[in-house]
Design an enzyme around this catalytic site. Structure first.
Site, PDB file in Angstrom:
ATOM      1  N   ASN A 162       0.953  -1.651  -0.479  1.00  0.00           N
ATOM      2  CA  ASN A 162       0.040  -0.095  -0.235  1.00  0.00           C
ATOM      3  C   ASN A 162       1.281   1.396  -0.313  1.00  0.00           C
ATOM      4  OD1 ASN A 162      -2.621  -0.843   0.565  1.00  0.00           O
ATOM      5  ND2 ASN A 162      -1.681  -2.074   1.993  1.00  0.00           N
ATOM      6  N   GLU A 163       0.882   1.453  -1.322  1.00  0.00           N
ATOM      7  CA  GLU A 163       2.024   3.134  -1.393  1.00  0.00           C
ATOM      8  C   GLU A 163       1.282   4.129  -0.937  1.00  0.00           C
ATOM      9  OE1 GLU A 163       4.826   2.232  -1.541  1.00  0.00           O
ATOM     10  OE2 GLU A 163       5.626   0.968  -3.674  1.00  0.00           O
ATOM     11  N   PRO A 164       2.394   5.229  -0.733  1.00  0.00           N
ATOM     12  CA  PRO A 164       1.387   6.600  -0.504  1.00  0.00           C
ATOM     13  C   PRO A 164       0.650   7.236  -1.589  1.00  0.00           C
ATOM     14  CG  PRO A 164       3.929   7.055  -1.006  1.00  0.00           C
ATOM     15  CD  PRO A 164       4.115   5.018  -0.985  1.00  0.00           C
TER      16      PRO A 164
END
Length: 645
Positions: A162-164
């Site tokens: 879950n990236e920025p």
């Protein structure tokens, strides 16, 4: 299990944090918590539903669980697992796949029912992904959710993948990987260009529903992002900050990953601080840098307005504190890294006697010596010390293929011009070209390439050491065996490396040792090399009298630099000496321009070296010390510190 500040809460930390002395102790503690959950569920006749992570962070947890299974009878028959993520696309039998990782690292060594193992499928077609992800969620929900979720944290602040920008209620889905995440994974794929751009990941919302969440982080490279996750505002730019909203989360850290937290980094801003020379030095330097003032211009008002009133009250007046710290920093500066003969050495970092010292510079790779301490290297030679350099590994993996071919071509053409038989070289050349045409990412080179690369780097290291002023008899190539063994196996013994290093040390009997202390090296070679030296010294200390008078200095430069408050010896370089150092680095032509393994820094090694030493000099100047062109920094490693640690 020893734990540091387990229950301490500060106004800065927004979720529970447990700090252990090292990753080994922390991992064992986490493994025992998982084992307790499994046993409790077994007693109730229930399944334990675990969310698992991959990578180096949870590896030791799995090792301990395997030990408990084999030695203590811990059964995993009632365990159901769901992994966080998988690269997309990714074949399950690929070396880099999380399926391979989990089976090789964990599942193949325990009695878990393989039907109870769930890992996102990196082979499904794109038009099936949405339905597949919904089904992944449904399976978790049907089991009542995850009993415990293990997490690591990426330097982007991602949990899972879950990236920025990820939403707090996101579910399992296909995502695009952040560039930094792909750079961090590049070593495993033989270059960032080979890292998939996408992945299937469990969502933040899915993770959040777990009954218990344990996020683990080790080493200093995670310190900054851990601080943001624990102390920063909740933001989509750092998805791990969403965990601040959970009542069921705990961060499990080692001392290095927790080092940027306010209670450790600037403890005077939290509670009453235990003031000693080390803490006072760090605090005063921090205050001067924060206010952009020279140390001797700091006032009582500066102390009081910036959380240091206690220091001013207990140790003041503040001007006396300023003078004390200014003098401590001043005394780190020396133009005589081997000690100044016939001089008072009571305020100098190195001893005056013996006037001519036997010094060993240990260089993990064939260029770390000149990159990290080239100016000091040259200064030691110029000042008449008996300097030896020991290149611990061959560095034969870090040469571009076209350079390898170029050197083989040179040898072939030279042999032709001398009317020598070139049949062997022709075969080596053909085999090398054929291999490089079909070489897979991260594939180990054939022995002919490794041999040529070793000779390339050996020649460059010899040229650099000669330029620094060494005779050939003082240039040593250890070629420690672990380096080549590590190409074919993950866990390798270093016993013969230690014995070889002990023999070398007994041969030289140095008064001084310089060793790489830059453990941010992304490939881990620096840390392994230092551990070999450390163990060799510890063993020798029991029988060798000379070692009691041997001082060990640690250098950095290729990756990170020491903080100002840590520095114990600062060797200033003039503009001319900085140029000499640069020219010594330039002897390593195969590492020029774009090295094979640049790490997370696009600058050339010589540029990094110059800018870091220039920055150290600039900070010394701003603190009110003399202005130099550059400063190379060192800290001293002591046996007593090792025992205390």
């Amino acid at each position: 299990m020893a734990r540091l500040n387990l229950l301490e809460e500060t106004r800065f930390e927004k979720l529970p944090v447990t700090v252990y002395p090292n990753p080994e102790i922390a991992s064992i503690a986490v493994a025992h918590r998982i084992a307790s959950l499994i046993k409790n569920k077994q007693q109730k006749g229930e399944s334990a539903v675990l969310g698992l992570a991959t990578g180096s962070t949870p590896h030791r947890v799995y090792v301990e669980l395997i030990r408990m299974h084999k030695e203590e009878g811990l059964s995993f028959q009632n365990v159901i697992t769901f992994n966080l993520d998988e690269y997309y696309p990714m074949q399950p039998d690929a070396e880099q796949s999380y399926v391979s990782f989990m089976y090789n690292t964990f599942f193949d060594h325990i009695d878990i029912d393989k039907n109870n193992v769930h890992i996102p499928d990196g082979t499904i077609s794109k038009n099936e992904i949405h339905g597949y992800c919904l089904e992944y969620e449904r399976k978790i929900s049907a089991l009542g959710g995850l009993d415990l979720q293990l997490l690591g944290i990426g330097r982007t602040g991602h949990i899972g993948f879950n990236e920025p920008g990820s939403a707090p209620n996101s579910g399992t889905r296909l995502v695009t990987l952040d560039d930094l995440t792909r750079r961090d994974a590049s070593r495993n794929f033989g270059g960032k260009e080979n890292v998939p751009t996408k992945a299937i990941t469990m969502g933040v919302g899915t993770i959040f529903k777990a009954k218990e969440i344990i996020l683990m982080a080790w080493n200093s490279t995670k310190a900054d992002i851990v601080k943001k996750a624990v102390e920063g505002p909740i933001t989509a730019e750092v998805p791990a900050t969403y965990l601040q909203l959970s009542d069921n989360v705990e961060f499990v850290l080692d001392t290095e990953s927790s080092s940027a937290l306010t209670r450790f980094d600037t403890p005077w801003l939290t509670n009453d601080c235990e003031w000693n020379e080390k803490t006072i030095k760090k605090a005063v330097i921090w205050l001067a840098k924060t206010l952009k003032k020279p140390i001797l211009k700091l006032t009582e008002e500066d102390y009081n307005n910036n959380g240091m009133a206690q220091l001013a009250t207990e140790k003041g007046p503040v001007y006396n504190i300023n003078i004390q710290i200014f003098n401590l920093i001043q005394h780190t500066i020396t133009g005589w890294p081997g000690g100044k003969p016939n001089a008072d050495d009571s305020q100098r970092p190195e001893r005056a006697e013996p006037a001519q010292k036997r010094s060993i510079i240990f260089s993990p790779h064939p260029d770390d010596d000149v990159i990290s301490m080239g100016g000091t290297f040259i200064r030691l030679c110029d000042q008449g010390h008996d300097v030896h350099v020991a290149y611990q590994t061959s560095g034969n993996t870090a040469v571009w293929g076209d350079d390898t071919l170029r050197f083989i071509e040179f040898a072939r053409d030279f042999s032709k011009s001398m009317d020598l038989d070139t049949s062997v070289l022709e075969k080596v050349y053909a085999d090398t070209r054929d291999f490089l045409k079909t070489k897979k990412p991260n594939q180990t080179d054939i022995k002919e390439i490794l041999m040529v690369n070793e000779l390339i780097r050996k020649g460059e290291a010899t040229a650099g050491a000669r330029f620094a002023g060494l005779p050939d008899k003082n240039i040593h190539f250890q070629n420690l065996p672990f380096y080549d063994r590590a190409k074919y196996a993950k866990n390798v013994s270093v016993e013969d490396d230690i014995l070889q290093t002990m023999e070398f040390l007994q041969q030289i009997k140095p008064h001084q040792i310089f060793a790489a202390g830059d453990f941010a090296d992304p490939h881990g070679t620096h840390k392994v090399c230092f551990n070999i030296i450390r163990e060799a010294l510890i063993r020798l200390r029991k029988t060798e009298s000379w070692i009691k008078d041997c001082w060990i200095w640690l250098y950095r430069g290729a990756w990170h630099e020491f903080e100002i408050h840590e520095i114990e010896m600062a060797v200033p370089l003039s503009p001319a000496e900085a140029i000499r150092k640069r020219n010594a680095i330039f002897k390593h032509q195969s590492q020029k321009d774009t090295p094979v393994f640049p790490g997370d820094d696009s600058r050339e090694f010589w540029v990094r070296a110059e800018q870091r030493t220039t920055e150290t000099a600039r900070i010394y100047d701003e603190l009110g010390l003399a202005e130099y062109e550059a400063i190379e920094a060192f800290i001293r490693w002591k046996f007593d510190d090792e025992v205390a640690g």
